[in-house]
Design a protein around this motif. Structure first.
Motif, PDB file in Angstrom:
ATOM      1  N   ILE A 117       0.834  -1.201   0.000  1.00 56.81           N
ATOM      2  CA  ILE A 117       0.000   0.000   0.000  1.00 56.81           C
ATOM      3  C   ILE A 117       0.875   1.261   0.000  1.00 56.81           C
ATOM      4  N   ILE A 118       1.946   1.233   0.792  1.00 54.68           N
ATOM      5  CA  ILE A 118       2.816   2.407   0.889  1.00 54.68           C
ATOM      6  C   ILE A 118       3.588   2.628  -0.408  1.00 54.68           C
ATOM      7  N   VAL A 119       4.109   1.557  -0.994  1.00 57.64           N
ATOM      8  CA  VAL A 119       4.891   1.730  -2.219  1.00 57.64           C
ATOM      9  C   VAL A 119       3.988   2.188  -3.361  1.00 57.64           C
ATOM     10  N   GLN A 120       2.720   1.794  -3.330  1.00 61.40           N
ATOM     11  CA  GLN A 120       1.763   2.309  -4.313  1.00 61.40           C
ATOM     12  C   GLN A 120       1.621   3.825  -4.157  1.00 61.40           C
ATOM     13  N   ALA A 121       1.529   4.287  -2.901  1.00 61.91           N
ATOM     14  CA  ALA A 121       1.434   5.723  -2.642  1.00 61.91           C
ATOM     15  C   ALA A 121       2.690   6.449  -3.110  1.00 61.91           C
ATOM     16  N   LEU A 122       3.861   5.877  -2.839  1.00 62.07           N
ATOM     17  CA  LEU A 122       5.117   6.498  -3.272  1.00 62.07           C
ATOM     18  C   LEU A 122       5.161   6.635  -4.788  1.00 62.07           C
TER      19      LEU A 122
END
Length: 233
Positions: free
Chosen positions: A41-46
């Motif tokens: 989820i975080i790497v998608q946001a990045l």
């Protein structure tokens, strides 16, 4: 018809049994399966922070692939179903132990790949055996290096969120880990990660009432029921 059974996905499913932070006293347990989802989820946001140019772009000539990033994120700790989650102070105690653990991770990766049909092993090999722990690490492309940097940043942001949440619950066990983890994120010099920390991480320590209150629109705030429920003044 070939009816041979393969154990790869059943083994991955057991990542939910591998607990993280084993040397820390935690108010809320976390397993590797939960962590891997959060990293994705975080790497998608990045990725979207970079795509929408919300920060200065690192290595602008390199175009990232979201699908590849998500695959790497979901499987970045896959070998821990065999090795377990070795605590950081142990894993990095000295260079010799660190190198030995990399060899163990490579062996675990090969064991996992062997649980797949031969036709699928080539698809999963670059996701599980990334080259970090082999002699091939020195031959990584700039694209692969940037992928790894984004995964590493998301991994550390996930750790920071955990530290902040535990600290918000009054768990002083994580006080030092909070500052150290945030420092390590800064040392990555990845603007997208800094942006996420600055704009999104604080909310993870908020109560449900505060999160809901912040999400209310003007019309909702006029509701007597919601005023009572969320103590809106």
């Amino acid at each position: 018809m070939n009816e041979e059974n393969y154990n790869f996905f059943a083994m991955l499913n057991r990542l939910s049994l591998i607990e993280r932070w084993s040397l820390m006293q935690c108010r809320q347990k976390e397993n590797v399966c939960e962590h891997s989802y959060q990293v994705a989820i975080i790497v998608q946001a990045l990725y979207y922070i970079r795509l929408n140019k919300l920060t200065a772009v690192t290595l602008p000539q390199i175009k990232l692939d979201l699908g590849e990033l998500l695959q790497l994120a979901l499987l970045h700790d896959a070998t821990e179903v065999i090795t377990g989650d070795l605590p950081t102070p142990v894993k990095y105690y000295n260079p010799e132990l660190k190198q030995a653990y990399k060899v163990v991770e490579d062996i675990a990766a090969q064991r996992l790949l062997a649980l797949l049909p031969p036709e699928l092993q080539a698809n999963y090999r670059p996701l599980i055996l990334t080259g970090e722990n082999t002699a091939a690490a020195g031959t990584l492309s700039e694209q692969q290096k940037l992928n790894r940097l984004f995964i590493k940043a998301a991994d550390k942001i996930s750790a920071l969120i955990k530290c902040r949440q535990e600290a918000a619950l009054g768990n002083q066990e994580f006080a030092a880990a909070c500052s150290k983890t945030e420092q390590r994120i800064g040392e990555l010099q990845l603007p997208e990660a800094d942006y996420f920390v600055q704009h999104f991480v604080r909310a993870f320590s908020m109560s449900l009432d505060d999160l809901n209150h912040a999400a209310l629109d003007a019309e909702s705030k006029e509701s007597v029921i919601l005023q009572n429920e969320y103590r809106i003044e």
